[in-house]
Design a protein around this motif. Structure first.
Motif, PDB file in Angstrom:
ATOM      1  N   ALA A   1     -51.606  49.959 -40.598  1.00 27.77           N
ATOM      2  CA  ALA A   1     -51.861  48.610 -39.669  1.00 27.77           C
ATOM      3  C   ALA A   1     -52.302  47.331 -40.218  1.00 27.77           C
ATOM      4  O   ALA A   1     -52.517  46.535 -39.608  1.00 27.77           O
ATOM      5  N   SER A   2     -52.613  47.453 -41.500  1.00 28.32           N
ATOM      6  CA  SER A   2     -53.097  46.356 -42.072  1.00 28.32           C
ATOM      7  C   SER A   2     -52.264  45.102 -42.267  1.00 28.32           C
ATOM      8  O   SER A   2     -52.774  43.860 -42.562  1.00 28.32           O
ATOM      9  N   MET A   3     -51.151  45.172 -42.160  1.00 29.03           N
ATOM     10  CA  MET A   3     -49.963  44.243 -42.320  1.00 29.03           C
ATOM     11  C   MET A   3     -48.631  44.472 -41.557  1.00 29.03           C
ATOM     12  O   MET A   3     -48.554  45.751 -41.001  1.00 29.03           O
ATOM     13  N   ALA A   4     -47.910  43.336 -41.093  1.00 30.30           N
ATOM     14  CA  ALA A   4     -46.861  43.603 -40.473  1.00 30.30           C
ATOM     15  C   ALA A   4     -45.973  44.897 -41.050  1.00 30.30           C
ATOM     16  O   ALA A   4     -45.913  44.676 -42.328  1.00 30.30           O
ATOM     17  N   GLY A   5     -45.097  45.450 -40.430  1.00 29.12           N
ATOM     18  CA  GLY A   5     -43.953  46.524 -40.798  1.00 29.12           C
ATOM     19  C   GLY A   5     -43.503  47.133 -39.629  1.00 29.12           C
ATOM     20  O   GLY A   5     -43.676  46.972 -38.615  1.00 29.12           O
ATOM     21  N   THR A   6     -42.481  47.744 -40.238  1.00 33.77           N
ATOM     22  CA  THR A   6     -41.605  48.693 -39.313  1.00 33.77           C
ATOM     23  C   THR A   6     -41.760  50.139 -39.776  1.00 33.77           C
ATOM     24  O   THR A   6     -41.471  50.376 -40.884  1.00 33.77           O
ATOM     25  N   TRP A   7     -41.905  50.945 -38.721  1.00 32.17           N
ATOM     26  CA  TRP A   7     -42.054  52.279 -38.908  1.00 32.17           C
ATOM     27  C   TRP A   7     -41.090  53.335 -38.177  1.00 32.17           C
ATOM     28  O   TRP A   7     -40.846  52.760 -37.210  1.00 32.17           O
TER      29      TRP A   7
ATOM     30  N   GLY B   1     -38.250  50.867 -30.249  1.00 37.67           N
ATOM     31  CA  GLY B   1     -38.329  49.374 -30.038  1.00 37.67           C
ATOM     32  C   GLY B   1     -39.665  49.067 -29.686  1.00 37.67           C
ATOM     33  O   GLY B   1     -39.824  47.638 -29.330  1.00 37.67           O
ATOM     34  N   THR B   2     -40.583  49.702 -29.518  1.00 38.03           N
ATOM     35  CA  THR B   2     -42.236  49.512 -29.353  1.00 38.03           C
ATOM     36  C   THR B   2     -42.693  48.407 -30.399  1.00 38.03           C
ATOM     37  O   THR B   2     -42.548  48.726 -31.760  1.00 38.03           O
ATOM     38  N   THR B   3     -43.372  47.463 -29.848  1.00 36.06           N
ATOM     39  CA  THR B   3     -43.876  46.558 -30.822  1.00 36.06           C
ATOM     40  C   THR B   3     -45.570  46.746 -30.086  1.00 36.06           C
ATOM     41  O   THR B   3     -45.584  46.352 -29.305  1.00 36.06           O
ATOM     42  N   ILE B   4     -46.336  46.918 -31.415  1.00 33.98           N
ATOM     43  CA  ILE B   4     -47.790  46.750 -31.438  1.00 33.98           C
ATOM     44  C   ILE B   4     -48.136  45.825 -31.882  1.00 33.98           C
ATOM     45  O   ILE B   4     -47.851  45.595 -33.263  1.00 33.98           O
ATOM     46  N   LEU B   5     -49.064  44.735 -31.352  1.00 33.65           N
ATOM     47  CA  LEU B   5     -49.793  43.618 -31.922  1.00 33.65           C
ATOM     48  C   LEU B   5     -51.038  44.245 -32.331  1.00 33.65           C
ATOM     49  O   LEU B   5     -51.879  44.580 -31.708  1.00 33.65           O
TER      50      LEU B   5
ATOM     51  N   ALA C   1     -32.891  51.271 -41.031  1.00 29.84           N
ATOM     52  CA  ALA C   1     -33.526  50.528 -39.934  1.00 29.84           C
ATOM     53  C   ALA C   1     -34.727  49.645 -40.221  1.00 29.84           C
ATOM     54  O   ALA C   1     -35.426  49.168 -39.492  1.00 29.84           O
ATOM     55  N   GLY C   2     -34.892  49.371 -41.600  1.00 31.43           N
ATOM     56  CA  GLY C   2     -35.928  48.264 -41.881  1.00 31.43           C
ATOM     57  C   GLY C   2     -37.320  49.005 -42.072  1.00 31.43           C
ATOM     58  O   GLY C   2     -38.117  48.171 -42.290  1.00 31.43           O
ATOM     59  N   CYS C   3     -37.156  50.429 -42.411  1.00 28.92           N
ATOM     60  CA  CYS C   3     -38.835  50.674 -42.602  1.00 28.92           C
ATOM     61  C   CYS C   3     -38.940  51.096 -44.062  1.00 28.92           C
ATOM     62  O   CYS C   3     -38.773  51.856 -44.641  1.00 28.92           O
ATOM     63  N   TYR C   4     -38.973  49.905 -44.546  1.00 29.00           N
ATOM     64  CA  TYR C   4     -39.095  49.546 -45.935  1.00 29.00           C
ATOM     65  C   TYR C   4     -40.259  50.295 -46.821  1.00 29.00           C
ATOM     66  O   TYR C   4     -40.263  51.036 -47.617  1.00 29.00           O
ATOM     67  N   ARG C   5     -41.323  50.335 -45.866  1.00 27.36           N
ATOM     68  CA  ARG C   5     -42.730  50.966 -46.510  1.00 27.36           C
ATOM     69  C   ARG C   5     -42.496  52.466 -46.639  1.00 27.36           C
ATOM     70  O   ARG C   5     -43.352  53.012 -47.500  1.00 27.36           O
TER      71      ARG C   5
END
Length: 374
Positions: free
Chosen positions: A124-130, A183-187, A221-225
């Protein structure tokens, strides 16, 4: 005649989405073109513009790999009838589909994809999609940066919050008060940060027949990492080790005496980079301080001079033509390579070529360019 069915992950690339058929897409496996990253999805109607001297390998929906040598300007598909694209079709070959399915070939035996039910550690150290499955155990990875020992989390929709710390420096369980769904987004706001960044979640179905389909679904789905490490491993086994070398004025640049030359480089493997300037019957290394090279991340553009490498290459008198010669060396195969003094006394650079050419096959990539000084 026996027909082999394509594995599920190939079918997924051309599968229908909600609302109708989706355009077939390819995945970037390897590239030395600046800005081209592993895992990027390329639509079949997208125009690729790849610079001279670059090499890009795509995995197509058919299961074939398509390797394009720049300059290339066209669609990401083998030309039909000789038209539709300008540039180099360096290689177009079919992969053994079974090697990418449940029964892997020897070439891809080292690609180890985690089990779908294995715990997923969220950085969670940087933005991303999981991408997560229903019931996947989630954990929060311990921060690598010093001073970021506390993390504030907030659900962007429900406004539920949690604070996580790592007193023992080990991964922590995901806060139960922040359930995750599609679809959950955590800030997430690490300690000391001025503003939060988003951590997004996508639910993916694991009904596919093999684990490579999971990597493809992560990419879509954009989960690049999550996908990139495994796509890199595949790319490293189907694409040659290559180094791109150019300047801010292209591959055939002209400079006026006194101007600063900006080199642009990108490798498709992590590498130790050594560069030399051959001019006026002399060979001058560009990196003088120990260890004599700079570390080059894979698929990451490097500019010299720049933030990471503050060395200037000036267009010095007299007018003429100079050559920049660079070698990207696999850290595992040449991290302790010593450059003898006599290698820098050969103005042709042949001794350098023999020295680096003596490394094991696939351990070094070489690139050169000529710079005209007016």
């Amino acid at each position: 005649m026996i027909e082999r069915m394509a594995p599920a992950w190939l079918l997924m690339l051309a599968a229908t989405a909600v609302g109708g058929p989706a355009a077939a897409e390819g995945i970037v496996l390897s590239s030395t073109a600046p800005g081209m990253t592993v895992g990027r999805m390329i639509a079949d109607d997208e125009t690729l513009r790849l610079p001279e001297g670059s090499l890009t390998t795509l995995l197509l929906p058919t299961g074939q790999t398509l390797t394009l040598a720049g300059p290339y300007d066209g669609k990401p598909a083998p030309p039909q009838g000789g038209g539709g694209a300008s540039g180099g079709l360096a290689d177009w070959k079919g992969l053994d589909l079974s090697s990418l399915g449940g029964t892997r070939g020897e070439r891809l035996a080292r690609v180890a994809i985690p089990d779908a039910a294995a715990p997923l550690s969220i950085d969670a150290s940087m933005a991303g999609t999981w991408c997560v499955l229903s019931g996947t155990p989630l954990r929060l990875a311990a921060p690598k940066a010093a001073g970021a020992a506390t993390l504030h989390l907030e659900d962007a929709r429900t406004k539920a919050t949690a604070v996580v710390s790592w007193p023992d420096g080990k991964d922590q369980p995901w806060p139960p008060q922040l359930p995750v769904a599609d679809g959950t987004t955590i800030l997430a706001r690490p300690q000391g940060a001025d503003a939060p960044h988003p951590i997004r979640f996508r639910a993916t179905d694991d009904g596919a027949a093999d684990d490579f389909s999971r990597v493809v679904s992560w990419s879509r789905a954009g989960c690049y990492r999550q996908a990139a490490p495994f796509l890199r491993e595949i790319g490293a086994q189907v694409a040659p080790f290559e180094l791109y070398l150019s300047t801010n004025r292209g591959r055939t640049p002209r400079y006026v005496i006194g101007e600063t030359v900006t080199l642009v480089l990108q490798s498709n493997r992590p590498a130790n980079l050594r560069c030399y300037l051959l001019r006026d019957a002399s060979v001058s290394p560009l990196f003088l301080e120990p260890p004599g090279f700079v570390r080059l991340a894979d698929h990451t553009e490097l500019r010299i001079p720049g933030e990471r490498v503050a060395i200037e290459i000036a267009a010095l008198p007299p007018p003429g033509v100079g050559e920049v010669r660079c070698y990207a060396v696999d850290p595992a195969g040449g991290s302790k390579l010593a450059i003898p003094g006599d290698a820098l006394t050969d103005p042709t650079g042949q001794r350098l070529d023999r020295l680096f050419g003596g490394l094991s096959e696939g351990r070094v990539a070489r690139a050169t360019l000529h710079i005209r000084i007016d």
